[in-house]
Scaffold this motif. Sequence first.
Motif, PDB file in Angstrom:
ATOM      1  N   GLY A   1       0.792  -1.222   0.000  1.00  0.00           N
ATOM      2  CA  GLY A   1       0.000   0.000   0.000  1.00  0.00           C
ATOM      3  C   GLY A   1       0.820   1.266   0.000  1.00  0.00           C
ATOM      4  N   GLU A   2       2.142   1.185  -0.210  1.00  0.00           N
ATOM      5  CA  GLU A   2       2.979   2.379  -0.121  1.00  0.00           C
ATOM      6  C   GLU A   2       3.125   3.112  -1.450  1.00  0.00           C
ATOM      7  OE1 GLU A   2       7.213   2.207   0.186  1.00  0.00           O
ATOM      8  OE2 GLU A   2       7.281   0.083  -0.350  1.00  0.00           O
ATOM      9  N   THR A   3       2.640   2.550  -2.574  1.00  0.00           N
ATOM     10  CA  THR A   3       2.779   3.236  -3.853  1.00  0.00           C
ATOM     11  C   THR A   3       1.749   4.352  -3.979  1.00  0.00           C
ATOM     12  OG1 THR A   3       1.251   1.851  -5.116  1.00  0.00           O
ATOM     13  CG2 THR A   3       3.519   1.057  -4.898  1.00  0.00           C
ATOM     14  N   ILE A   4       1.960   5.226  -4.947  1.00  0.00           N
ATOM     15  CA  ILE A   4       0.998   6.309  -5.182  1.00  0.00           C
ATOM     16  C   ILE A   4      -0.372   5.728  -5.501  1.00  0.00           C
ATOM     17  CG2 ILE A   4       0.420   8.240  -6.707  1.00  0.00           C
ATOM     18  CD1 ILE A   4       3.422   8.707  -7.040  1.00  0.00           C
ATOM     19  N   ALA A   5      -0.417   4.741  -6.413  1.00  0.00           N
ATOM     20  CA  ALA A   5      -1.696   4.162  -6.811  1.00  0.00           C
ATOM     21  C   ALA A   5      -2.403   3.512  -5.631  1.00  0.00           C
ATOM     22  CB  ALA A   5      -1.477   3.141  -7.929  1.00  0.00           C
ATOM     23  N   GLU A   6      -1.664   2.767  -4.816  1.00  0.00           N
ATOM     24  CA  GLU A   6      -2.277   2.090  -3.677  1.00  0.00           C
ATOM     25  C   GLU A   6      -2.716   3.081  -2.602  1.00  0.00           C
ATOM     26  OE1 GLU A   6       0.340  -2.045  -3.985  1.00  0.00           O
ATOM     27  OE2 GLU A   6       1.105  -0.305  -2.878  1.00  0.00           O
ATOM     28  N   THR A   7      -1.952   4.153  -2.421  1.00  0.00           N
ATOM     29  CA  THR A   7      -2.321   5.167  -1.434  1.00  0.00           C
ATOM     30  C   THR A   7      -3.636   5.833  -1.806  1.00  0.00           C
ATOM     31  OG1 THR A   7       0.010   5.592  -0.919  1.00  0.00           O
ATOM     32  CG2 THR A   7      -1.571   7.310  -0.328  1.00  0.00           C
TER      33      THR A   7
ATOM     34  N   LYS B   1      -6.375   5.832 -12.078  1.00  0.00           N
ATOM     35  CA  LYS B   1      -6.759   6.878 -11.130  1.00  0.00           C
ATOM     36  C   LYS B   1      -5.538   7.669 -10.663  1.00  0.00           C
ATOM     37  CE  LYS B   1     -11.281   6.182 -10.435  1.00  0.00           C
ATOM     38  NZ  LYS B   1     -12.336   7.239 -10.565  1.00  0.00           N
ATOM     39  N   ALA B   2      -4.436   6.958 -10.409  1.00  0.00           N
ATOM     40  CA  ALA B   2      -3.218   7.627  -9.952  1.00  0.00           C
ATOM     41  C   ALA B   2      -2.636   8.514 -11.045  1.00  0.00           C
ATOM     42  CB  ALA B   2      -2.195   6.591  -9.506  1.00  0.00           C
ATOM     43  N   GLU B   3      -2.639   8.036 -12.289  1.00  0.00           N
ATOM     44  CA  GLU B   3      -2.122   8.846 -13.402  1.00  0.00           C
ATOM     45  C   GLU B   3      -2.938  10.122 -13.564  1.00  0.00           C
ATOM     46  OE1 GLU B   3      -2.292   6.044 -16.543  1.00  0.00           O
ATOM     47  OE2 GLU B   3      -0.333   5.143 -16.096  1.00  0.00           O
TER      48      GLU B   3
ATOM     49  N   GLY C   1       6.102   7.685 -11.563  1.00  0.00           N
ATOM     50  CA  GLY C   1       4.905   7.073 -12.111  1.00  0.00           C
ATOM     51  C   GLY C   1       4.000   6.594 -10.999  1.00  0.00           C
ATOM     52  N   PRO C   2       2.845   6.024 -11.327  1.00  0.00           N
ATOM     53  CA  PRO C   2       1.865   5.631 -10.303  1.00  0.00           C
ATOM     54  C   PRO C   2       2.333   4.521  -9.377  1.00  0.00           C
ATOM     55  CG  PRO C   2       1.181   4.876 -12.472  1.00  0.00           C
ATOM     56  CD  PRO C   2       2.344   5.775 -12.689  1.00  0.00           C
ATOM     57  N   THR C   3       3.339   3.739  -9.799  1.00  0.00           N
ATOM     58  CA  THR C   3       3.813   2.656  -8.944  1.00  0.00           C
ATOM     59  C   THR C   3       4.996   3.083  -8.071  1.00  0.00           C
ATOM     60  OG1 THR C   3       5.259   1.828 -10.711  1.00  0.00           O
ATOM     61  CG2 THR C   3       3.036   0.906 -10.573  1.00  0.00           C
ATOM     62  N   ALA C   4       5.364   4.368  -8.115  1.00  0.00           N
ATOM     63  CA  ALA C   4       6.449   4.862  -7.262  1.00  0.00           C
ATOM     64  C   ALA C   4       5.996   4.880  -5.814  1.00  0.00           C
ATOM     65  CB  ALA C   4       6.874   6.254  -7.702  1.00  0.00           C
ATOM     66  N   SER C   5       6.902   4.600  -4.891  1.00  0.00           N
ATOM     67  CA  SER C   5       6.591   4.677  -3.464  1.00  0.00           C
ATOM     68  C   SER C   5       6.381   6.134  -3.070  1.00  0.00           C
ATOM     69  CB  SER C   5       7.735   4.083  -2.639  1.00  0.00           C
ATOM     70  OG  SER C   5       7.575   4.384  -1.267  1.00  0.00           O
TER      71      SER C   5
END
Length: 493
Positions: free
Chosen positions: A350-356, A379-381, A393-397
């Motif tokens: 849950g620490e990535t941008i997308a998961e947050t 959604k993150a993009e 990118g969206p998968t960055a922590s």
Amino acid sequence: MPLLHAQALSRSFGSTRALVELTLSIEPGEIVALMGANGAGKSTFVKILSGVLAPDAGSVLFKGRPYAPSVPAEATAAGVVTVHQSTDLVGIPGLTVGDALLLNRFVDRREPFFVSRRRVRREAQAMLREAGFDLPVDRNFAELPAADRQLVAIARALVNRAELLILDEPTASLSAAESRRLYATLLDLKRRGMAILYISHRTADLAALADRVAVLRGGRVVETFARPVDFDAAIETMIGRPLASARPDARRADGDPVFEISGGRLLPGSEPFDLALRRGEVVAITGVLGAGKSRLLSAVFGAGRLAEGAMRLDGARYAPESPREAIAAGVAMAGEDRHRSSLMPAGWPGETIAETISLPHLSRWYPSGFIRPRRERAKAEAAIDRLGIRAAGPTASVWTLSGGNQQKVVLGRWEAEPGRLLLLDEPFQGVDVGARHDIITAIRSRTDRATLIATSDPEEAIEVADRVLTMDHHTIREGRAGAGARRIGEDAR
């Protein structure tokens, strides 16, 4: 001869150049402020001076001798003490304030294995008197509010007899009165010959304290401003573009209220108050630490309760038993300390941008229980584009992002779904002027909901809100017009 002279410091992290031949000197008895956007290199420079990082190139002289600490303890022993913005490591849950103040002495065995509680209390009280702070030495450190944890950190640093004190956003969690007390302490230390490197996004801090303001951009000092500082020029230098000529005009919201409190009391015996917010309206509540701002937002979000009174959302009774019920009703909240309330720890799921962004929406987005990563990333993009989040990118922590970009991600979480009411508690803590402008633009662009902001900084309140209310002794007392009143940076003149 300068007390400290950094010459052509450079440091890279992979392909990212955090510092590029940074050069800066600090004289004894001088307060030098570092001003820079998130990601400008301030934290990297501080970590090098603190012994956390080593530079790739360049050198540092301290008192005319080579200075290259390999661990923070070496920096402290040399006379360079750093107080970081986060105070999580200052004390340990279960220890008292007095224990936290003496923690360094226990760790390096300057104190005997067995020490009386009376001695801890006496030594801690002496440390607090020297720092000029009034804190309860027997209270559990973990129970302290953020402002008091910061004061403990500063008090502990001051008694180490530092010759160079480095402060990273020390007033971010302090009330106006506490900030003034800190100013007096720092100016007294300056008169006694201590040098201070002061990092802050608040122009009021810098106007009160700084002899010079060094502006960082792209990892180097691009310009230095002497006192009195032209803050509009300094901010334009920092962000690399002209300031907007004026803040947004205050809007007059019409129509029925989206959210109402009638006869509200936050505590038994406190004065009752009424509050109404309309669609598209941004209302800020300001006041000293402990006035009740955070308590009010927690009650609205279902994390607390009103002592008395009724709440209505879109005309219907609203009494959430939990944050989950509040979110389901269209009420969202970003808490005061994003690291504790909004972000998963580094290394955790849950620490990535997308998961947050997706975390509070999982049951709504994926009722079957099967998460669709493609939707999360989309959604993150969208949030990255809309809010100007600087990330790989969206998968960055989220922990690879600067403070301002982390706050944009937190806001992006609640931008991802329609809502009726957004609650923001101290949304600009640790956020530079450029990122703050982006966040304010995003907040004010949403006309489909109401926004209620709690902030201890009246200038921030005026900058973002259509109406500014004052809270005192757990009741709302007065209001005034907000946005459009003044230009960014004008508060420091």
